[in-house]
Design an enzyme around this catalytic site. Structure first.
Site, short mmCIF file in Angstrom:
data_model
loop_
_atom_site.label_atom_id
_atom_site.label_comp_id
_atom_site.label_asym_id
_atom_site.label_seq_id
_atom_site.Cartn_x
_atom_site.Cartn_y
_atom_site.Cartn_z
CD1 TRP A 73 -1.57 2.35 2.05
CD2 TRP A 73 -3.02 1.43 0.61
NE1 TRP A 73 -2.59 3.25 1.86
CE2 TRP A 73 -3.50 2.71 0.98
CE3 TRP A 73 -3.76 0.66 -0.28
CZ2 TRP A 73 -4.68 3.23 0.49
CZ3 TRP A 73 -4.94 1.18 -0.78
CH2 TRP A 73 -5.40 2.45 -0.39
CG LEU A 74 2.87 2.85 -2.98
CD1 LEU A 74 3.22 3.30 -4.40
CD2 LEU A 74 4.12 2.80 -2.11
CG ASP A 116 -1.02 3.21 -20.28
OD1 ASP A 116 -1.35 4.19 -20.99
OD2 ASP A 116 -1.85 2.44 -19.77
#
Length: 301
Positions: free
Chosen positions: A99-100, A205
């Site tokens: 998790w960031l 992307d």
């Protein structure tokens, strides 16, 4: 909504801790996304989709790992999520990531500048030990569309044959043959022949939905479509679909200035993404793609 038992069991087997809570996270357009709270205090991020889309998640995990290696080689401050698990939980494909903590830091402009500088360091670091070829060790995905990555010796031929040709063929097969397509494919290698592109590892992307600031400062990139290509493709896409703030580009240029003529190549490089969006979503992307081809054929010799 109750958490499927197969998902809970898989998370515990993979992480070593019992799953306490699963909360939906917005923003994804392909996969379902979840914030997970575990009994040992960990917080993780999970993407889920149908089992047959496991290869899409596999390619993403491989891309994130490759970006992490280049971040280390380039001594970059940029962050990417770290894959923690990948597999099938019941009938679902699951990718588990650390998790960031995204959010608005004290100085957003400085954080965007640091993100730009970190991307330049990643690009430069990825050149350590490269073999000079353009492409990637496997085909992967651009969004939910296929991305061909057969190795090539020259950048212009690679971009024409592995980026533009598959998209133009896909368009023609669906009844949307675009005027000027063959002329474009013939000219692209000539247009890029004088450009000294190096095979950096690129995100592939990099629109604004695939990057974010961290609450602690600096930034992160995610959801990659990696390959070895001209670093300018990332900077070009960062100007598409809303674009990144100017401080991002300032940070990049301060760390590693772009080659002369880079602005001229922006439309050519972004045509790939316009075509991909046209093939995936249709609508006005067809008109934008056709207009871009016409403009390129008129403005380049």
């Amino acid at each position: 909504m109750a958490i499927p038992q197969a998902f809970s069991d898989w998370i515990e087997a993979t992480s070593g801790a019992r799953l306490l809570k699963r909360s939906p996270v917005g923003g994804g357009c392909i996969h379902s996304a979840w914030r997970l709270a575990l009994a040992d205090g960990q917080e993780l991020f999970a993407k889920t989709n149908r089992a047959e889309l496991l290869p899409v998640l596999e390619a993403e995990a491989q891309g994130l790992e490759a970006l992490a290696r280049s971040i280390e080689q380039g001594q970059s401050s940029l962050r990417v999520p770290r894959p923690c698990g990948l597999g099938l939980a019941g009938g679902e494909a699951v990718l588990l990531l650390n998790w960031l903590q995204l959010g608005t830091p004290t100085d957003p402009a400085q954080a965007w500048e640091a993100l730009g500088a970190g991307l330049a360091q990643l690009h430069r670091g990825s050149l350590i030990g490269h073999d000079g070829r353009f492409g990637w060790e496997r085909d992967n995905f651009i969004g939910s569309g296929p991305q061909a990555n057969r190795w090539g010796e020259t950048w212009g031929a690679f971009f024409a044959e592995q980026r533009l040709r598959p998209q133009l063929s896909w368009a023609a097969d669906s009844g949307h043959a675009l005027p000027g397509a063959e002329a474009l494919l013939e000219r692209v290698p000539l247009w890029l022949a004088e450009h000294p592109a190096e095979p950096s590892l690129v995100h592939g992307d990099l629109w604004s939905g695939n990057a974010a600031l961290l609450k602690s400062g600096g930034g992160a990139i995610f959801d990659p479509a990696v390959y070895r290509g001209d670093r300018e493709v990332d900077l070009a896409m960062a100007q598409l679909f809303g674009g990144f703030p100017r401080s991002f580009f300032r940070g990049y240029e301060r760390e590693w200035p772009l080659e002369a003529g880079h602005q001229r190549r922006v439309e050519l490089y972004n045509l790939y993404h316009l075509l991909n969006h046209a093939n995936l979503f249709g609508g006005s992307y067809w008109q934008q793609s056709a207009a871009s081809i016409t403009a390129l054929l008129h403005t380049w010799p």
